[in-house]
Design an enzyme around this catalytic site. Structure first.
Site, mmCIF file in Angstrom:
data_model
loop_
_atom_site.group_PDB
_atom_site.id
_atom_site.type_symbol
_atom_site.label_atom_id
_atom_site.label_comp_id
_atom_site.label_asym_id
_atom_site.label_seq_id
_atom_site.Cartn_x
_atom_site.Cartn_y
_atom_site.Cartn_z
ATOM 1 N N GLU A 1 -2.135 -42.890 51.497
ATOM 2 C CA GLU A 1 -3.326 -43.430 52.165
ATOM 3 C C GLU A 1 -4.311 -42.324 52.527
ATOM 4 O OE1 GLU A 1 -3.055 -46.498 55.535
ATOM 5 O OE2 GLU A 1 -3.432 -44.632 56.626
ATOM 6 N N TYR B 1 -11.853 -46.519 53.488
ATOM 7 C CA TYR B 1 -10.392 -46.558 53.451
ATOM 8 C C TYR B 1 -9.942 -46.781 52.021
ATOM 9 C CZ TYR B 1 -5.591 -48.232 54.058
ATOM 10 O OH TYR B 1 -4.240 -48.386 53.978
#
Length: 382
Positions: A190, A101
């Site tokens: 993101e 991530y």
């Protein structure tokens, strides 16, 4: 403003971030064509602004173009949490070793862009924060020079990318993500997951970008990407009228000019025991058309039992504002009682116009008085 996954991919690719091959399709035939161009296994993903697409059947693998076309026909038109799937992303399906991530977000506490990374990708970062907060690494970018090379490498090493080649590629991706965040005036950029492929290279599989509406005037190309399908109708109407509007759960509609004054108005309503039904800022002007649009938006909410109009006439004269309100009320017919507190230049003349208008407007001289009267009106209606 939200971008769809396929739109976010295009933005990230323009900043040098490696994404999977593929494209967006709105018909099964287009799904087949893209799958043929990819020439291997593909994943077909519904493009709607909701989570849990996979569990709802909106993400499916396909081995061949024929299968991709069949899968596309299943997903297109599907209802996922109240939203109809009109487009799908057809992307190259890849095998990988690990999920990571990485994101860029504005951290208001430090007043910097915060780079966040975790070795536990593929799941919601909020869930990681609950179950294993130590797995989340945060590094604030330099306020004037941006994300520095050593910071990007530090982020890579902190999530376990000790291989030099991987660390360098991660640093390039993190730097590209930071530049995309700044370059698009985003509030969030993101990649989840960023995967390590079988050959050791890194690739972005899923991406998300939220844009700051206040910066969209600088990005007409991004504004053109807007999809309002998940936005409430009231917010769409407000944007078209250049009104800032946020729906709340209360019963007192608020029409105010100025964001700070709108916040104060909601606070005073709560102080006197009421609940605001919305945040609504009509901005510096209060002409008939804008007032009419604002009233219509407020009255579309069936929970509204009273309206508090709180206008400060600085550059705009209060008597002109009062004329605009009266003119708007001639076109917007309603039985909902309204309290008007108008102060500023020519306020006495403005109050007299309201008093002589023959409308159901109740005049107030102070914000406290106006809030009290609005709360009393709601209590009487209960």
């Amino acid at each position: 403003m939200k971008l769809h996954e396929y739109q976010a991919r295009e933005v990230l690719a323009s900043y040098g971030i490696p994404v999977t091959g593929g494209g967006v399709a709105s018909t099964p035939a287009e799904v087949r064509r893209i799958a043929q161009e990819i020439g291997g296994k593909v994943v077909v993903k519904a493009q709607v602004f909701v989570g849990g697409r996979g569990k709802a059947g909106g993400v499916k693998l396909a081995e061949t173009p024929d299968e991709a076309e069949a899968v596309g026909s299943q997903i297109l038109g599907m209802d996922i949490k109240g939203l109809t799937v009109e487009k799908v992303l057809v992307a190259e399906a890849v095998t990988y070793q690990k999920e990571i991530y990485v994101s860029a977000i504005l951290d208001r506490a430090t007043k910097r862009v915060m780079m966040i990374a975790s070795a536990e990708g593929g799941v919601e970062i909020e869930e990681v924060a609950k179950t294993n907060p130590d797995a989340i690494i945060k590094i604030p970018a330099h306020p004037s020079m941006g994300l520095l090379e050593y910071q990007a490498r530090q982020l890579a090493f902190a999530i376990g990318l000790t291989d030099g080649k991987q660390a360098r590629q991660f640093a390039q991706i993190a730097t590209g993500l930071y530049k995309a965040f700044i370059g698009t005036d985003a509030s969030l950029a993101e990649i989840n997951p960023l995967v390590i492929r079988e050959d050791g290279s890194l690739q972005a599989l899923d991406s998300k970008i939220l844009l700051d509406d206040s910066g969209l005037f600088r990005h007409p190309n991004l504004e053109a990407m807007r999809d309002s399908s998940d936005e409430p109708e009231a917010e769409q109407k407000a944007r078209a009228a250049d009104i800032t509007f946020i729906k709340l759960d209360g019963s007192i509609g608020c029409m105010v000019n100025g964001a700070g004054l709108a916040m104060a108005t909601m606070d005073v309503i709560k102080l006197y025991g009421g609940e605001p039904a919305n945040f609504l800022d009509i901005g510096g002007g209060a002409g008939k058309d804008k007032v009419k649009a604002a009233l219509q938006i407020i009255l579309d909410d069936p929970n509204v039992k009273a309206i508090l109009i709180n206008i400060f006439g600085g550059i705009t004269r209060v008597d002109e504002v009062a004329k605009g309100i009266i003119a708007a009320l001639e076109e917007v017919k309603t039985d909902v009682p309204m309290v008007a507190r108008l102060v500023g230049t020519n306020e006495e003349a403005g109050r007299q116009i309201i008093a002589e208008s023959g409308t159901n407007l109740i005049a107030a001289t102070t914000l406290g008085e106006g809030a009290q009267k609005a709360v009393e009106l709601v209590q009487k209606a209960a």
